[in-house]
Design a protein around this motif. Structure first.
Motif, mmCIF file in Angstrom:
data_model
loop_
_atom_site.group_PDB
_atom_site.id
_atom_site.type_symbol
_atom_site.label_atom_id
_atom_site.label_comp_id
_atom_site.label_asym_id
_atom_site.label_seq_id
_atom_site.Cartn_x
_atom_site.Cartn_y
_atom_site.Cartn_z
ATOM 1 N N ALA A 200 -11.903 -15.239 -9.145
ATOM 2 C CA ALA A 200 -11.159 -15.926 -8.091
ATOM 3 C C ALA A 200 -9.711 -15.447 -8.040
ATOM 4 C CB ALA A 200 -11.205 -17.438 -8.316
ATOM 5 N N ALA A 201 -9.109 -15.235 -9.207
ATOM 6 C CA ALA A 201 -7.712 -14.774 -9.250
ATOM 7 C C ALA A 201 -7.585 -13.371 -8.674
ATOM 8 C CB ALA A 201 -7.208 -14.809 -10.690
ATOM 9 N N MET A 202 -8.561 -12.504 -8.978
ATOM 10 C CA MET A 202 -8.526 -11.144 -8.440
ATOM 11 C C MET A 202 -8.723 -11.175 -6.928
ATOM 12 S SD MET A 202 -8.056 -7.966 -9.337
ATOM 13 C CE MET A 202 -8.533 -7.681 -11.065
ATOM 14 N N HIS A 203 -9.651 -12.007 -6.454
ATOM 15 C CA HIS A 203 -9.864 -12.133 -5.011
ATOM 16 C C HIS A 203 -8.611 -12.660 -4.319
ATOM 17 C CE1 HIS A 203 -14.558 -12.337 -5.283
ATOM 18 N NE2 HIS A 203 -14.097 -11.110 -5.361
ATOM 19 N N GLY A 204 -7.931 -13.611 -4.957
ATOM 20 C CA GLY A 204 -6.694 -14.145 -4.390
ATOM 21 C C GLY A 204 -5.627 -13.078 -4.255
ATOM 22 N N HIS A 205 -5.562 -12.194 -5.244
ATOM 23 C CA HIS A 205 -4.600 -11.089 -5.217
ATOM 24 C C HIS A 205 -4.837 -10.183 -4.010
ATOM 25 C CE1 HIS A 205 -2.210 -7.694 -6.403
ATOM 26 N NE2 HIS A 205 -3.234 -6.971 -6.812
ATOM 27 N N PHE A 206 -6.088 -9.794 -3.802
ATOM 28 C CA PHE A 206 -6.395 -8.883 -2.701
ATOM 29 C C PHE A 206 -6.362 -9.581 -1.350
ATOM 30 C CE2 PHE A 206 -8.225 -6.273 -6.158
ATOM 31 C CZ PHE A 206 -7.543 -5.097 -5.885
ATOM 32 N N ASN A 207 -6.647 -10.867 -1.329
ATOM 33 C CA ASN A 207 -6.563 -11.608 -0.076
ATOM 34 C C ASN A 207 -5.125 -11.625 0.447
ATOM 35 O OD1 ASN A 207 -7.781 -13.391 1.975
ATOM 36 N ND2 ASN A 207 -6.458 -14.963 1.084
ATOM 37 N N ARG A 208 -4.187 -11.804 -0.468
ATOM 38 C CA ARG A 208 -2.777 -11.772 -0.062
ATOM 39 C C ARG A 208 -2.399 -10.384 0.462
ATOM 40 N NH1 ARG A 208 1.578 -8.858 -1.722
ATOM 41 N NH2 ARG A 208 0.811 -9.034 -3.866
ATOM 42 N N LEU A 209 -2.916 -9.334 -0.181
ATOM 43 C CA LEU A 209 -2.627 -7.978 0.271
ATOM 44 C C LEU A 209 -3.158 -7.748 1.690
ATOM 45 C CD1 LEU A 209 -3.414 -5.775 -2.876
ATOM 46 C CD2 LEU A 209 -1.180 -6.208 -1.857
ATOM 47 N N ILE A 210 -4.390 -8.183 1.928
ATOM 48 C CA ILE A 210 -4.982 -8.000 3.257
ATOM 49 C C ILE A 210 -4.195 -8.770 4.316
ATOM 50 C CG2 ILE A 210 -7.007 -8.551 4.677
ATOM 51 C CD1 ILE A 210 -8.753 -7.833 2.288
ATOM 52 N N ASN A 211 -3.816 -10.006 4.006
ATOM 53 C CA ASN A 211 -3.038 -10.798 4.965
ATOM 54 C C ASN A 211 -1.685 -10.153 5.239
ATOM 55 O OD1 ASN A 211 -4.965 -12.793 5.405
ATOM 56 N ND2 ASN A 211 -4.272 -14.034 3.681
ATOM 57 N N SER A 212 -1.067 -9.585 4.201
ATOM 58 C CA SER A 212 0.215 -8.905 4.383
ATOM 59 C C SER A 212 0.060 -7.682 5.264
ATOM 60 C CB SER A 212 0.799 -8.506 3.023
ATOM 61 O OG SER A 212 1.112 -9.639 2.243
ATOM 62 N N LEU A 213 -1.040 -6.955 5.070
ATOM 63 C CA LEU A 213 -1.306 -5.785 5.906
ATOM 64 C C LEU A 213 -1.482 -6.192 7.366
ATOM 65 C CD1 LEU A 213 -3.792 -3.826 3.603
ATOM 66 C CD2 LEU A 213 -1.537 -3.027 4.336
ATOM 67 N N PHE A 214 -2.166 -7.313 7.604
ATOM 68 C CA PHE A 214 -2.335 -7.801 8.968
ATOM 69 C C PHE A 214 -0.993 -8.182 9.589
ATOM 70 C CE2 PHE A 214 -6.966 -8.616 8.284
ATOM 71 C CZ PHE A 214 -7.408 -7.972 9.426
ATOM 72 N N GLU A 215 -0.153 -8.845 8.825
ATOM 73 C CA GLU A 215 1.156 -9.261 9.330
ATOM 74 C C GLU A 215 1.990 -8.052 9.740
ATOM 75 O OE1 GLU A 215 2.896 -11.623 6.279
ATOM 76 O OE2 GLU A 215 1.483 -13.291 6.520
ATOM 77 N N ILE A 216 1.984 -7.029 8.907
ATOM 78 C CA ILE A 216 2.744 -5.817 9.214
ATOM 79 C C ILE A 216 2.147 -5.101 10.421
ATOM 80 C CG2 ILE A 216 3.305 -3.511 8.363
ATOM 81 C CD1 ILE A 216 3.592 -4.762 5.572
ATOM 82 N N SER A 217 0.809 -5.052 10.492
ATOM 83 C CA SER A 217 0.145 -4.402 11.613
ATOM 84 C C SER A 217 0.454 -5.120 12.920
ATOM 85 C CB SER A 217 -1.367 -4.395 11.372
ATOM 86 O OG SER A 217 -2.060 -3.835 12.470
ATOM 87 N N GLU A 218 0.437 -6.457 12.880
ATOM 88 C CA GLU A 218 0.742 -7.243 14.082
ATOM 89 C C GLU A 218 2.192 -7.062 14.511
ATOM 90 O OE1 GLU A 218 -0.353 -11.080 12.740
ATOM 91 O OE2 GLU A 218 -2.522 -10.767 13.006
ATOM 92 N N ALA A 219 3.088 -6.994 13.539
ATOM 93 C CA ALA A 219 4.508 -6.808 13.851
ATOM 94 C C ALA A 219 4.733 -5.445 14.513
ATOM 95 C CB ALA A 219 5.344 -6.926 12.584
ATOM 96 N N LYS A 220 4.037 -4.415 13.991
ATOM 97 C CA LYS A 220 4.167 -3.081 14.575
ATOM 98 C C LYS A 220 3.606 -3.056 16.001
ATOM 99 C CE LYS A 220 4.091 -0.288 10.349
ATOM 100 N NZ LYS A 220 3.335 0.734 9.568
ATOM 101 N N ALA A 221 2.476 -3.740 16.193
ATOM 102 C CA ALA A 221 1.869 -3.778 17.526
ATOM 103 C C ALA A 221 2.789 -4.477 18.516
ATOM 104 C CB ALA A 221 0.521 -4.489 17.459
ATOM 105 N N LEU A 222 3.403 -5.577 18.082
ATOM 106 C CA LEU A 222 4.325 -6.313 18.945
ATOM 107 C C LEU A 222 5.539 -5.465 19.292
ATOM 108 C CD1 LEU A 222 5.115 -8.933 20.361
ATOM 109 C CD2 LEU A 222 6.102 -9.731 18.203
ATOM 110 N N GLU A 223 6.030 -4.745 18.301
ATOM 111 C CA GLU A 223 7.185 -3.883 18.534
ATOM 112 C C GLU A 223 6.862 -2.786 19.536
ATOM 113 O OE1 GLU A 223 11.068 -2.874 18.298
ATOM 114 O OE2 GLU A 223 10.111 -4.596 17.317
#
Length: 243
Positions: A200-223
């Protein structure tokens, strides 16, 4: 990773020598020590360059034999079209189970080594290397060579594919604190030999990474939308005619 890492310059030089015919198809590259002397770099830098060349399909590393130049029908074999999202999801699936397995077999010595990587991250001592070592120790603790090699291959992709390096750049540079806390949770679960908690801890680590990647991708798309809108506004504006 603000500047182009040294090993990429060595990759360029070796590829240039391959293309010029200095190292023809089927030939063996000089030993690591000799390459390090020729290019005036460290042997670890040469190792990183060889890994990159292997991923690009330019060479094949044969255990106990050497590094051999491969035949390519074009100047370069196509670079795998793998996104950071795909790689992160794959790592989450594989490394989650690796953590669960490791929890049952990890030794006190390996736990001590994990703790050292956490200390290095906390002090900011080569945190990227400490991150890789942390995950490698866990993979080793599974006592499963196939899992270890799979996880090592994922790291090769992360560190050599330009599109993934680019996508990970902002995530890794802005989340040192989150990464450290997540690694500590994984470490604590392993120390308790709790497979379910480690997974569960390892999954939590990668889940945060994926969400961060989405946030950056969305910000770039908006820009990009804003940029195109601004260009269109400038093209059709009649402000200069008003007043």
């Amino acid at each position: 990773m603000k500047n182009r890492r040294m090993f990429w310059h060595i990759v360029d030089k070796i590829e240039s020598q391959i293309d010029s015919g200095r190292y023809p198809v089927g030939s063996r590259l000089p030993p690591e020590r000799e390459l390090a002397e020729n290019f005036d770099v460290s042997r670890p830098t040469i190792r990183e360059a060889i890994i990159a060349l292997e991923v690009r399909g330019r060479v094949e590393v044969k255990v106990s034999s050497g590094v051999y130049v491969l035949d390519t029908t074009s100047k370069y074999k196509s670079i795998p079209n793998i996104s950071a999202f795909e790689l992160t999801q794959a790592r989450a699936l594989v490394e989650g189970e690796a953590a669960a397995l490791a929890a049952m077999a990890i030794t006190d010595k390996e736990l001590e080594a994990l703790d050292h990587t956490l200390q290095a991250m906390e002090k900011g001592i080569e945190p990227e290397n400490a991150d890789r070592e942390f995950h490698t120790i866990i993979a080793t603790a599974t006592r499963n060579t196939a899992l270890l090699q799979s996880i090592q291959h994922y790291w090769k992709l992360r560190e050599t594919l330009p599109q993934i390096i680019s996508e990970y750049k902002n995530v890794c540079s802005s989340s040192d604190k989150d990464r450290l806390e997540e690694h500590r949770r994984i470490y604590n679960a392993l120390k308790k030999h709790d497979s379910q908690e480690a997974r569960a801890a390892m999954h939590g680590h990668f889940n945060r990474l994926i969400n961060s990647l989405f946030e950056i991708s969305e910000a770039k798309a908006l820009e990009e939308v804003k940029r195109k809108s601004s260009e269109t506004r400038d093209r059709y504006s009649i402000t200069h005619l008003v007043g």
